[in-house]
Design a protein around this motif. Structure first.
Motif, PDB file in Angstrom:
ATOM      1  N   VAL A  72      43.057  50.678  43.673  1.00  0.00           N
ATOM      2  CA  VAL A  72      42.774  49.491  44.494  1.00  0.00           C
ATOM      3  C   VAL A  72      43.291  48.248  43.762  1.00  0.00           C
ATOM      4  O   VAL A  72      43.981  47.404  44.334  1.00  0.00           O
ATOM      5  CB  VAL A  72      41.262  49.362  44.763  1.00  0.00           C
ATOM      6  CG1 VAL A  72      40.953  48.106  45.571  1.00  0.00           C
ATOM      7  CG2 VAL A  72      40.738  50.590  45.498  1.00  0.00           C
ATOM      8  N   TYR A  73      42.960  48.166  42.490  1.00  0.00           N
ATOM      9  CA  TYR A  73      43.354  46.992  41.692  1.00  0.00           C
ATOM     10  C   TYR A  73      44.871  46.867  41.613  1.00  0.00           C
ATOM     11  O   TYR A  73      45.439  45.795  41.830  1.00  0.00           O
ATOM     12  CB  TYR A  73      42.751  47.105  40.294  1.00  0.00           C
ATOM     13  CG  TYR A  73      43.149  45.981  39.358  1.00  0.00           C
ATOM     14  CD1 TYR A  73      43.963  46.226  38.252  1.00  0.00           C
ATOM     15  CD2 TYR A  73      42.739  44.673  39.606  1.00  0.00           C
ATOM     16  CE1 TYR A  73      44.344  45.199  37.417  1.00  0.00           C
ATOM     17  CE2 TYR A  73      43.118  43.641  38.766  1.00  0.00           C
ATOM     18  CZ  TYR A  73      43.922  43.901  37.676  1.00  0.00           C
ATOM     19  OH  TYR A  73      44.319  42.875  36.845  1.00  0.00           O
ATOM     20  N   ARG A  74      45.552  47.997  41.409  1.00  0.00           N
ATOM     21  CA  ARG A  74      47.027  47.965  41.300  1.00  0.00           C
ATOM     22  C   ARG A  74      47.636  47.434  42.583  1.00  0.00           C
ATOM     23  O   ARG A  74      48.497  46.557  42.573  1.00  0.00           O
ATOM     24  CB  ARG A  74      47.535  49.394  41.019  1.00  0.00           C
ATOM     25  CG  ARG A  74      49.028  49.503  40.723  1.00  0.00           C
ATOM     26  CD  ARG A  74      49.528  50.903  40.900  1.00  0.00           C
ATOM     27  NE  ARG A  74      49.273  51.403  42.256  1.00  0.00           N
ATOM     28  CZ  ARG A  74      49.899  50.966  43.352  1.00  0.00           C
ATOM     29  NH1 ARG A  74      50.801  49.993  43.235  1.00  0.00           N
ATOM     30  NH2 ARG A  74      49.636  51.454  44.540  1.00  0.00           N
ATOM     31  N   ALA A 126      44.702  37.003  44.743  1.00  0.00           N
ATOM     32  CA  ALA A 126      44.400  37.046  43.295  1.00  0.00           C
ATOM     33  C   ALA A 126      43.283  38.059  43.062  1.00  0.00           C
ATOM     34  O   ALA A 126      42.212  37.966  43.675  1.00  0.00           O
ATOM     35  CB  ALA A 126      43.962  35.667  42.823  1.00  0.00           C
ATOM     36  N   PRO A 127      43.513  39.074  42.200  1.00  0.00           N
ATOM     37  CA  PRO A 127      42.495  40.109  41.996  1.00  0.00           C
ATOM     38  C   PRO A 127      41.243  39.523  41.375  1.00  0.00           C
ATOM     39  O   PRO A 127      41.320  38.678  40.488  1.00  0.00           O
ATOM     40  CB  PRO A 127      43.152  41.099  41.039  1.00  0.00           C
ATOM     41  CG  PRO A 127      44.579  40.715  40.933  1.00  0.00           C
ATOM     42  CD  PRO A 127      44.695  39.300  41.364  1.00  0.00           C
ATOM     43  N   SER A 128      40.074  39.975  41.837  1.00  0.00           N
ATOM     44  CA  SER A 128      38.813  39.536  41.243  1.00  0.00           C
ATOM     45  C   SER A 128      38.698  40.064  39.813  1.00  0.00           C
ATOM     46  O   SER A 128      38.964  41.251  39.570  1.00  0.00           O
ATOM     47  CB  SER A 128      37.654  40.095  42.077  1.00  0.00           C
ATOM     48  OG  SER A 128      36.531  40.338  41.243  1.00  0.00           O
ATOM     49  N   PRO A 129      38.299  39.235  38.849  1.00  0.00           N
ATOM     50  CA  PRO A 129      38.104  39.720  37.472  1.00  0.00           C
ATOM     51  C   PRO A 129      37.090  40.854  37.406  1.00  0.00           C
ATOM     52  O   PRO A 129      37.202  41.761  36.599  1.00  0.00           O
ATOM     53  CB  PRO A 129      37.592  38.482  36.740  1.00  0.00           C
ATOM     54  CG  PRO A 129      38.030  37.316  37.558  1.00  0.00           C
ATOM     55  CD  PRO A 129      38.052  37.796  38.986  1.00  0.00           C
ATOM     56  N   ASN A 162      38.099  43.028  47.646  1.00  0.00           N
ATOM     57  CA  ASN A 162      38.354  42.018  46.609  1.00  0.00           C
ATOM     58  C   ASN A 162      37.377  40.856  46.733  1.00  0.00           C
ATOM     59  O   ASN A 162      36.794  40.394  45.740  1.00  0.00           O
ATOM     60  CB  ASN A 162      39.795  41.521  46.752  1.00  0.00           C
ATOM     61  CG  ASN A 162      40.313  40.856  45.482  1.00  0.00           C
ATOM     62  OD1 ASN A 162      39.884  41.190  44.376  1.00  0.00           O
ATOM     63  ND2 ASN A 162      41.196  39.891  45.654  1.00  0.00           N
ATOM     64  N   GLU A 163      37.135  40.416  47.976  1.00  0.00           N
ATOM     65  CA  GLU A 163      36.182  39.305  48.197  1.00  0.00           C
ATOM     66  C   GLU A 163      34.775  39.742  47.837  1.00  0.00           C
ATOM     67  O   GLU A 163      33.993  38.995  47.244  1.00  0.00           O
ATOM     68  CB  GLU A 163      36.236  38.845  49.653  1.00  0.00           C
ATOM     69  CG  GLU A 163      35.460  37.562  49.918  1.00  0.00           C
ATOM     70  CD  GLU A 163      36.009  36.362  49.138  1.00  0.00           C
ATOM     71  OE1 GLU A 163      37.224  36.337  48.891  1.00  0.00           O
ATOM     72  OE2 GLU A 163      35.198  35.493  48.752  1.00  0.00           O
ATOM     73  N   ALA A 164      34.445  40.992  48.142  1.00  0.00           N
ATOM     74  CA  ALA A 164      33.114  41.519  47.805  1.00  0.00           C
ATOM     75  C   ALA A 164      32.935  41.511  46.284  1.00  0.00           C
ATOM     76  O   ALA A 164      31.847  41.206  45.773  1.00  0.00           O
ATOM     77  CB  ALA A 164      32.952  42.926  48.350  1.00  0.00           C
ATOM     78  N   CYS A 165      34.015  41.788  45.552  1.00  0.00           N
ATOM     79  CA  CYS A 165      33.940  41.750  44.085  1.00  0.00           C
ATOM     80  C   CYS A 165      33.686  40.333  43.596  1.00  0.00           C
ATOM     81  O   CYS A 165      32.896  40.117  42.672  1.00  0.00           O
ATOM     82  CB  CYS A 165      35.235  42.273  43.481  1.00  0.00           C
ATOM     83  SG  CYS A 165      35.423  44.044  43.682  1.00  0.00           S
TER      84      CYS A 165
END
Ligand code: T1G
Length: 710
Positions: free
Chosen positions: A670-672, A686-689, A623-626
């Motif tokens: 992953v997102y779910r 918080a998911p990356s956009p 998520n941080e990488a995104c």
């Protein structure tokens, strides 16, 4: 050959010697057309009565570097048995001499082994690196090499995938004649071919069995090799297939051994590990491409270097330069600190000499390149200087002010800071265009990752020269945008956060470490923290807490340090250690204290599945990488994989953090999961956009174009 197309394989008669030249830049890989050209040329030489012998040589900078890896995983036509180049060479009635310069690797080395003789330039290297991309030599290498050097030596070379210098290969009997550096290899090979043209019978490795007797004398060698690789070959098949194929060479007739070798190869070509390792191979070449800097930008010359700071990092950086032949001046203003730094370097070398991984002569060569100095005036003429002093802003600013006063115009001023804003150092000088980050990873003389960090005013050639410098000192350079933690450490921080929080929630260090070791890490994250020292993380958490009132404290991780448990250096950290033994032992007393602290803090305790622990750690970093990609702080997701493979020992046969996320059922999964943890844990999840967009469009990281260049 189509009109105008370059001839991939040329053939010419040089006074009765048929010279076969492979010309397929950049590395003469055996791409489509090259094997066919070699077969045609060898058959032509055999049919031509004017030809007494043949030489096979590579054009450009190398012999043949192997099969074309890009062809793997495509549905290319299978080779025609009996018509493969190594089989044609096996049947040649006239001697073929392989003339090697640069590299003879994989299929290239196998063709040299199928030739009757091998001559090599002293600087050449041979090897069978197939295992490093998850396969095994598939053109007879596992059958011929054991017949040449014996199964034990062959197995070591094949299972390690290492390069063998021409000098060692000559000692092993692989190379028949060494050609001195600077001499004309082609001429020497033609002369050699003339000398042996009439020698009969032709030496053919397929007909030599004498060395295989070694396996009869030591039948346990194969099991011993399997046991010796068990730790580092966890989860992989290729190393074991390599051993099996060499064992077959000692038990089966040659042609049967070759047939079995091909079967073992076919089992591996499309394995998950082979696909992941091929991805890693190309990702580590793609990372050198800077979309916003021309590939042919003139680089600043670097003939020598200076390091400011002789601490652990400064010393390790100096060792990296010395290893690759750069004279390097190591600057410490205090003689006592300088002496300590030099003593640490010497001790490091002496340990390696004792272990046999470094010769005394090589140690002395490197030590002679490291010149200790105590004044800035002593480094003013250096082409590049790397600052490696304490991670304190005032200290670094002071150093860069001094460098700005002293260093010659055009000198490159790099900083090894692991997270301080590059612009702070750049703005302490009147030449911010010459400043960039060059972030090494501890231990600096071992870890391959070299993170080049872009300051706002860093000139393109300052950055391009830094990327090239990394490669020149044996590192893998990767570009990162400026900002807290840059890219590698920033993407790794959430992994550290989640591991500490899961301890508060009831998981134990030994449970988390076991899961990550089973996943493929060499050692677990808590044992790694104990190795580096827990005080480093503690100090950084206190600094962040002082700067940011919303910073989430880690009470249990802090408690461990406040108990004086700093890791291996104090005999206890997350684990206990016996004196002189690095083996981490779970500590029931610490487990009790953790439970007690968690109860005091009112944190509900619960059980964790292995899969949840793995995903909590890695999804947090994905998520941080995104977020990093969305901010344009990294060019590609594969660059982040290169950082995780070479900076954090992410298991290579899983390709990398982002490659792995693509393979576990798509990014929608992953997102779910991240959305669910966002509901449960709040803002940090918080998911990356960027991730949401990929999940919603069914796009993988590999197919996603970066949101924007840096
Ligand atoms: N196939 C396709 N492309 C290759 C290649 C290969 N084997 N080797 C290199 N390249 C490309 C690379 O992607 C890069 O491309 C450019 O060449 C320069 O490479 C049948 C089945 C030879 C030591 O594993 O180890 O034979 O980025 O940047 O640092 O049993 O390349 O310019 O577009 O690495 O000087 C076995 C892999 C194959 C050797 C040179 N062989 N190559 O290093 O240059 S499997 C290998 C290397 C096989 C047989 C089996 C290195 C090198 P681009 P580079 P370098």
């Amino acid at each position: 050959m189509a009109e105008g197309a370059r001839e991939l394989v040329r053939y010419e008669n040089v006074d009765g010697v048929g010279v076969i030249t492979i010309d397929n830049p950049p590395v003469n890989a055996l791409s489509p057309g090259v094997p066919e050209g070699i077969v045609a040329a060898v058959e032509r030489g055999n049919a031509d009565p004017a030809i007494r012998a043949m030489v096979m040589i590579g054009a450009g900078r190398t012999f043949i570097a192997g099969a074309d890896i890009r062809q793997f995983g495509t549905n290319r036509p299978p080779p025609i048995e009996g018509r493969r180049p190594h089989q044609i060479l096996d049947r040649s009635e006239k001697p073929v001499v392989a003339a090697i310069h640069g590299y003879a690797l994989g299929g290239g080395f196998e063709l040299a082994l199928a030739s009757n003789y091998r001559v090599a330039l002293a600087s050449a290297k041979v090897g069978l690196p197939e295992v490093l991309i998850g396969i095994l030599p598939g053109s007879g290498g596992t059958q011929r090499l054991p017949r040449l050097v014996g199964p034990k030596a062959a197995m070591e070379i094949i299972v390690s995938g290492r390069h063998v210098s021409a000098e060692e290969a000559h000692r092993l009997g692989i190379i028949d004649e060494l050609v001195p550096e600077g001499a004309d290899l082609r001429a020497a090979a033609i002369a050699f071919a003339r000398r042996i043209a009439d020698h009969r019978p032709l030496p053919r490795l397929r007909e030599r069995d004498d060395k295989l007797a070694e396996a009869k004398a030591d039948p346990g060698m194969f099991e011993a090799m399997r046991r010796s690789i068990a730790r580092r070959a966890r989860g992989q098949k290729a190393p074991y297939h390599c051993i099996q194929s060499v064992e077959n060479a000692c038990a089966l007739p040659f042609d049967e051994g070759v047939r079995r070798e091909r079967e073992l190869f076919d089992e591996l070509e499309n394995s998950d590990e082979a696909r992941a390792l091929r991805y890693a191979f190309f990702a580590e070449r793609e990372v050198a491409r800077l979309p916003d800097i021309p590939r042919d930008i003139p680089l600043r010359p670097i003939k020598n270097a200076a390091i400011v700071g002789a601490g652990t990092m400064g010393g390790g950086i100096a060792m990296s330069f010395a290893e690759f032949g750069f004279p390097v001046r190591l600057l410490e203003v205090s003689q006592e600190a300088l002496d300590r730094g030099l003593a640490r370097i010497r001790a490091n070398y002496e340990t390696r000499v004792r272990r046999g991984s470094l010769s005394e002569a090589e140690m002395n060569r490197r030590l002679a390149l490291i010149q200790p100095v105590t004044s800035y005036a002593d480094i003013k003429d250096c082409d590049v200087v790397i600052e490696a002093v304490f991670e304190r802003i005032p200290v670094k600013e002071e150093v860069f002010k001094k460098l700005d006063e002293v260093m010659k115009p055009g000198a490159l001023l790099y900083t090894n800071t692991s997270g301080i804003d590059i612009d702070i150092m750049a703005n302490a000088t009147r030449r911010p265009q010459d400043v960039a980050g060059t972030h090494f990873f501890a231990p600096a003389n071992v870890m391959k990752l070299f993170e080049v960090v872009k300051g706002t005013k860093s000139a393109p050639d300052t950055l391009a020269t830094a990327m090239d410098l990394g490669r020149k000192i044996g590192k893998i350079s990767a570009m990162a945008g400026n900002g807290d933690g840059f890219v590698a450490n920033r993407s790794r921080t959430p992994f550290g956060t989640e591991m500490n929080i899961m301890i508060e929630e009831g998981a134990l260090p030994e449970q988390i470490d076991k899961i990550m070791v089973d996943f493929g890490y060499p050692i677990g994250p808590f044992a790694t923290a104990d190795l580096s020292g827990l005080d480093i993380g503690y100090d950084s958490r206190q600094r962040r807490a002082a700067q940011d009132p919303n910073y989430r404290k880690m009470p249990i991780a802090d408690m461990v340090v406040e108990m004086g448990r700093l890791g291996q250096k104090t005999g206890a950290g997350w684990f206990k250690y016996e004196p002189g033994d690095r083996t981490p032992h779970p500590d029931p007393e610490l487990a009790r204290l953790i439970k007690q602290k968690a109860l005091e803090l009112g944190i509900p305790q619960r059980e964790f599945s292995d899969d949840e622990i793995l995903r909590r750690l890695l999804f947090a970093s994905v998520n941080e990488a995104c977020r990093i990609l969305d901010e344009g702080k990294a060019y590609r997701s594969s660059d982040i994989d290169v950082m995780w493979l070479n900076g954090f020992n992410f298991p290579r046969y899983r390709g990398g953090l982002m490659y792995w996320a693509d393979t576990i059922g798509g990014l929608a999964e992953v997102y779910r999961q991240i959305q669910a943890w966002h509901q449960q844990y709040g803002a940090r999840w918080a998911p990356s956009p960027y991730l949401r967009r990929l999940a919603e469009t069914g796009t993988s990281f590999r197919d996603a174009k970066p949101s924007r260049p840096m």
